[in-house]
Design an enzyme around this catalytic site. Structure first.
Site, mmCIF file in Angstrom:
data_model
loop_
_atom_site.group_PDB
_atom_site.id
_atom_site.type_symbol
_atom_site.label_atom_id
_atom_site.label_comp_id
_atom_site.label_asym_id
_atom_site.label_seq_id
_atom_site.Cartn_x
_atom_site.Cartn_y
_atom_site.Cartn_z
ATOM 1 N N CYS A 97 3.793 1.943 -2.645
ATOM 2 C CA CYS A 97 4.607 2.374 -3.785
ATOM 3 C C CYS A 97 4.207 3.783 -4.218
ATOM 4 O O CYS A 97 3.051 4.014 -4.569
ATOM 5 C CB CYS A 97 4.453 1.392 -4.941
ATOM 6 S SG CYS A 97 5.479 1.860 -6.326
ATOM 7 N N CYS B 172 41.727 17.583 23.898
ATOM 8 C CA CYS B 172 41.362 18.629 22.927
ATOM 9 C C CYS B 172 42.447 18.789 21.869
ATOM 10 O O CYS B 172 43.632 18.853 22.185
ATOM 11 C CB CYS B 172 41.149 19.950 23.650
ATOM 12 S SG CYS B 172 40.763 21.316 22.537
ATOM 13 N N PHE C 6 0.848 -1.200 0.000
ATOM 14 C CA PHE C 6 0.000 0.000 0.000
ATOM 15 C C PHE C 6 0.883 1.249 0.000
ATOM 16 O O PHE C 6 0.501 2.301 0.475
ATOM 17 C CB PHE C 6 -0.882 0.048 1.262
ATOM 18 C CG PHE C 6 -2.011 -0.935 1.281
ATOM 19 C CD1 PHE C 6 -2.205 -1.826 0.220
ATOM 20 C CD2 PHE C 6 -2.900 -0.968 2.346
ATOM 21 C CE1 PHE C 6 -3.255 -2.733 0.244
ATOM 22 C CE2 PHE C 6 -3.953 -1.866 2.368
ATOM 23 C CZ PHE C 6 -4.132 -2.762 1.325
ATOM 24 N N CYS D 131 33.803 23.407 18.381
ATOM 25 C CA CYS D 131 32.836 23.598 19.471
ATOM 26 C C CYS D 131 32.614 25.085 19.683
ATOM 27 O O CYS D 131 31.488 25.553 19.803
ATOM 28 C CB CYS D 131 33.333 22.920 20.748
ATOM 29 S SG CYS D 131 34.939 23.520 21.342
ATOM 30 N N CYS E 96 40.617 22.300 17.463
ATOM 31 C CA CYS E 96 40.050 22.580 16.131
ATOM 32 C C CYS E 96 39.079 23.747 16.190
ATOM 33 O O CYS E 96 38.764 24.333 15.153
ATOM 34 C CB CYS E 96 39.363 21.344 15.574
ATOM 35 S SG CYS E 96 37.894 20.849 16.509
ATOM 36 N N CYS F 43 22.920 21.864 25.669
ATOM 37 C CA CYS F 43 22.218 21.518 24.430
ATOM 38 C C CYS F 43 22.869 20.367 23.677
ATOM 39 O O CYS F 43 22.277 19.802 22.779
ATOM 40 C CB CYS F 43 22.112 22.737 23.522
ATOM 41 S SG CYS F 43 23.667 23.227 22.741
ATOM 42 N N CYS G 166 28.144 21.201 21.144
ATOM 43 C CA CYS G 166 29.610 21.131 21.120
ATOM 44 C C CYS G 166 30.080 19.679 21.116
ATOM 45 O O CYS G 166 30.987 19.300 20.383
ATOM 46 C CB CYS G 166 30.206 21.881 22.306
ATOM 47 S SG CYS G 166 29.599 21.340 23.908
ATOM 48 N N THR H 69 8.844 3.677 0.688
ATOM 49 C CA THR H 69 9.690 4.824 0.342
ATOM 50 C C THR H 69 8.937 6.151 0.414
ATOM 51 O O THR H 69 7.725 6.187 0.346
ATOM 52 C CB THR H 69 10.271 4.653 -1.068
ATOM 53 O OG1 THR H 69 9.188 4.422 -1.963
ATOM 54 C CG2 THR H 69 11.248 3.500 -1.114
#
Lengths: 446, 422
Positions: free
Chosen positions: B135, B343, B133, B349, B346, B382, B385, B201
């Protein structure tokens, strides 16, 4: 015996082929570019004398924006193509890549840079639009990295630039002074053409300062002058036998290599090279690649004090050169006017000297090497007579300038090896760029 | 070694990994190769009215140099004659009686067509039926596929027709091209379906060729919406799967999980959220059937480590841990901590927090390496980072509760507590 034509032509070709070949497929470029973390305030950029925004250009390569990547590189370093092949990146950008701290291979920054810049030069992308001419004329002495970088930055702003070059080709050290397996003459020529293709740069070859013209002539005929005359004289050893046939200076030896077909450059069977800088390595490895059977590099300090990088030393080792630490030349013994033996003093390390390294002290013992050629690579000296003739402030032949490249003579600027005494190509490019800014301010164009 | 044997609606298979109804299960040749490689079962590519396919049919989404993060196809149901499919299904069942053989169906939209097709399929000895049911291309124009799945009434009607004659288990495969899969799921459960499977899909355009301006895949200079699948759809599939487990009407119905499952880890996650087994397609199309070895050994090793003896011991264990936002503990608070020894400087963060979050990271300039530290009082916990940090366990989130008690939003409102501290 010193002779040429030691090898078959194919052997020469193989020995002098590109030592760091470019990426040969897009997949590899993409995989490497996508490894880059895109660091903020990136250590690689901070470690580049020209401050190329490395994460930016690599991100551009990763997204398929090769034109943008090339522009990012050239904006900071107009010789970014040549520098991608000759820079000792292991002590600059790649040396500070954060991956080193993860004990992983650093990003192949030089190879990625080469990919972008080479594509730009091959495709002749027009990345710069010159400003309208502003009737200012600047003379530049020397078409090396400093002079060309200065010329490009000035021409971009609408200045008419005339470059005087004593050689028949531009590029300076890049064309005449580095190992042939790093850059080809064709590449050097293409790079010079790329830089001058912006327009407004007239290069006059085989015009030598102090011979064909004087600084006074230039000051009279131009609004400002930039001296980028480099260095070029190898320091004498000051020992017995230095005038024997077979004693050559590394600069001249490499110059021959870069200006003649390889098979025409003669080399000895048993070669000794004095010094452990980049030029010493280049001279030693290329002697070997020209067919010398035994090459020995002698250095009066230990490996800890060596000026070349580990990567360079490894090239010499892989080429089969012998390395002898704590050895200084004492006397050259000849026979029929030709070099036969080198007598060396065994050294030991003493107190810390002015260079901050422990100084070599003669232990009193000696040893003897059988040789038929001796190459001196003990550092280069500035063109002291030229500098004195021009009456600019100097110190041991090195021109004294302000941070913006200004000399004591109004309107005369200088930069590159003739100021710093001989550093990397990338340092000279930066000096030319900085001096151009100084000149623009002097001409009230900036 | 944990036992991977799986029983789904009474259909036995040696492991819970089935190949989903798709090109890899289009014919005996492929299915035999899959069974020889060790796959537990297959859902044979959808049978129905004869169709005609186009060329090209697939396109993919690559990301940061990684190929096939998402995959899209515009293939229709099987384009091979029905009688050949039926004969090959019967032969394959005989040759591999221990593997699950489920046949996907999409009959014309009338009762008689469904009845006939079901009888023909049952005659092959297949162990189950899956109703397609979902496609999303080609068939919807003919009133089939996703059109059925998008309308609970029609879906219910078709399942009722099917259940009138089916004597083997019936699985209804749901389309994700709806605001919620629950209404259709409830309707087909009411109509008597034995099992559910999801997701089919998702309608998509994977991208445009920037030279020709033609969307992918290019069929002679034109394109159409295709069905999206592969690793990129897994989070959507997991969400939809869990809504079935959370709903009282659909909770009792065993679900076969589908949607971007590439590894044993993905499979374990689907099963923890309620899937009784899993179906895989894109990963097999990307790497071939040999991935079954790692799927089985990885899942088995994980089960050993966790003390699970059989697959049904962990099905649905994560469902109770999914709740409503209102029930989350407002007093739970974490802040980031940067391990300076790990660390690599880079700065990712720092720049993400500074540009896009809460300016909770302090930068000390250095040459060439800067030092980054968390401003604890600014950090809202949150996770950003930690998510962007390329070094394992360099940034950790540490718990600093705002209060000892559990306090959710409902209670917070009831007490009339202030909304913020500004």
């Amino acid at each position: 015996m010193i002779q040429n034509n030691r090898l078959a032509l194919q052997e020469y070709e193989r020995n002098f082929a590109d030592i760091h070949p470019p990426f040969d497929n897009q997949e590899a470029v993409s995989a490497e570019a996508n490894r880059c973390l895109f660091c903020y305030d990136a250590p690689c950029t901070k470690s580049c004398p020209t401050s190329i925004n490395v994460p930016q250009f690599i991100k551009q390569i990763a997204t398929g924006n090769i034109k943008g990547a090339a522009k990012t590189i050239f904006d900071s370093n107009i010789m970014g193509a040549g520098c991608s092949r000759v820079c000792p990146v292991e002590k600059l950008c790649e040396g500070s890549c954060v991956y080193n701290l993860l004990h992983e291979e650093p990003i192949q920054i030089a190879r990625l840079q080469r990919h972008a810049t080479e594509t730009a030069i091959e495709q002749q992308w027009k990345l710069y639009e010159r400003k309208a001419p502003n009737n200012k004329r600047v003379a530049i002495v020397g078409a090396g990295p400093a002079g060309l970088s200065c010329a490009h930055a000035l021409a971009l702003q609408g200045v008419e630039v005339t470059v005087f070059e004593k050689e028949a080709k531009g590029g300076g050290l890049m064309t005449y002074g580095v190992a042939a397996y790093k850059v080809s003459p064709e590449f050097c020529e293409a790079e010079v053409n790329w830089i001058t293709s912006i327009g407004g740069i007239d290069v006059r070859y085989q015009q030598e300062l102090g011979k064909d013209f004087s600084l006074e002539d230039l000051r009279r005929n131009y609004d400002a002058v930039f001296l980028g005359i480099g260095v070029g004289l190898t320091r004498n050893l000051g020992i017995e036998g230095e005038n024997l046939e077979g004693v050559v200076d590394a600069i001249a030896f490499i110059y021959d290599l870069r200006t003649q077909p390889h098979q025409q450059v003669p080399v000895g069977n048993k070669v000794a090279v004095i010094g452990m800088g980049m030029t010493a390595i280049d001279a030693a490895t290329q002697s070997k690649r020209l067919g010398a059977q035994e090459v020995t590099i002698l250095y009066r300090r230990t490996e800890n004090e060596k000026p070349c990088t580990d990567v360079e030393l490894d090239i010499a080792k892989l080429d089969g050169c012998n390395i002898v630490w704590l050895a200084a030349p004492k006397e050259i013994i000849g026979e029929n006017g030709e070099v036969k033996q080198l007598v060396c003093s065994k050294m030991k390390l003493g107190e810390v000297d002015a260079s901050g390294r422990r100084s070599p002290v003669d232990s009193g013992e000696t040893f003897v090497l059988d040789i038929d050629m001796l190459i001196k690579a003990t550092g280069q000296m500035p063109y002291q007579h030229l500098v004195q003739m021009a009456a600019v402030n100097e110190k041991s032949g090195k021109i004294q300038t302000s941070a913006q490249g200004a000399t004591n003579i109004a309107g005369v600027f200088a930069g590159g090896d003739c100021v710093n005494g001989g550093k990397e190509v990338v340092d000279a490019v930066q000096a030319g760029k900085v001096a151009a800014q100084g000149i623009l301010e002097y001409l009230a164009l900036a | 070694m944990a036992n991977l044997a799986n029983n789904y609606l009474g259909i036995q298979s040696p492991n819970p990994f089935w190949l989903a109804s798709a090109p890899p299960t289009d014919k005996k040749y492929n299915v035999m190769r899959a069974f020889e490689a060790g796959w537990g079962g297959v859902v044979w590519k959808t049978l129905g009215s004869q169709v005609k396919n186009v060329s090209s049919r697939y396109s993919s989404v690559d990301y940061h140099g990684h190929r096939v993060m998402g995959f899209n196809n515009i293939e229709l149901i099987s384009d091979r004659p029905l009688h050949i499919n039926l004969r090959e299904i019967a032969e394959t069942v005989r040759e591999f009686p221990d593997r699950a053989m489920v046949v996907s169906l999409m009959a014309d939209n009338n009762r008689q067509s469904w009845h006939e097709l079901i009888k023909q399929v049952e005659d092959t000895g297949a162990h189950g039926i899956e109703l397609n049911f979902g496609c999303p291309h080609g068939m919807i124009e003919r009133g089939m596929g996703a059109v059925v799945g998008q309308d609970p009434e029609i879906a219910k009607m078709v399942v009722e027709w099917v259940m009138e004659v089916a004597t083997i288990p019936v699985i209804t495969k749901l389309t994700p091209n709806v605001h919620s899969v629950v209404p259709t799921a409830k309707a087909v459960v009411a109509a008597g379906t034995n099992g559910l499977s999801l997701i089919n899909t998702i309608q998509s355009v994977t991208g445009i060729d920037l030279d020709t301006f033609v969307p992918n895949p290019n069929v002679g200079g034109q394109s159409v919406y295709g069905g999206y699948c592969g690793p990129a759809v897994k989070p959507i599939a997991l969400k939809m799967l869990s809504t079935l487990g959370k709903n009282p009407a659909t909770r009792p119905i065993p679900v076969s999980g589908i949607g971007g499952i590439s590894t044993w880890r993905d499979a374990a996650e689907f099963m923890l959220l309620g899937a009784a087994n899993v179906q895989i397609c894109t990963a097999a199309m990307r790497y071939g059937f040999r991935i079954i070895d790692d799927l089985c050994s990885g899942l088995s090793n994980w089960m050993d480590e966790k003390g699970f003896k059989s697959t049904d011991e962990f099905v649905g264990l994560s469902l109770p841990k999914l709740t409503d936002w209102e029930q989350l503990d407002l007093n739970f608070h974490i802040t980031a901590h940067i391990n300076q020894d790990k660390c690599i400087h880079c700065g990712l963060c720092y720049i993400t927090c500074e540009d896009t979050s809460h300016q909770a990271i302090h930068l000390d300039k250095g040459n060439p390496y800067n030092t980054y530290t968390i401003k604890q009082e600014e950090c809202v916990g949150c996770n950003l980072c930690k998510l962007v940090c390329p070094v394992e366990d360099c940034i950790t989130m540490e718990e600093h509760r705002k209060g000892d008690e559990y306090l959710n939003w409902v209670e917070h409102q009831r007490r009339g507590l202030p909304l913020n501290d500004y």
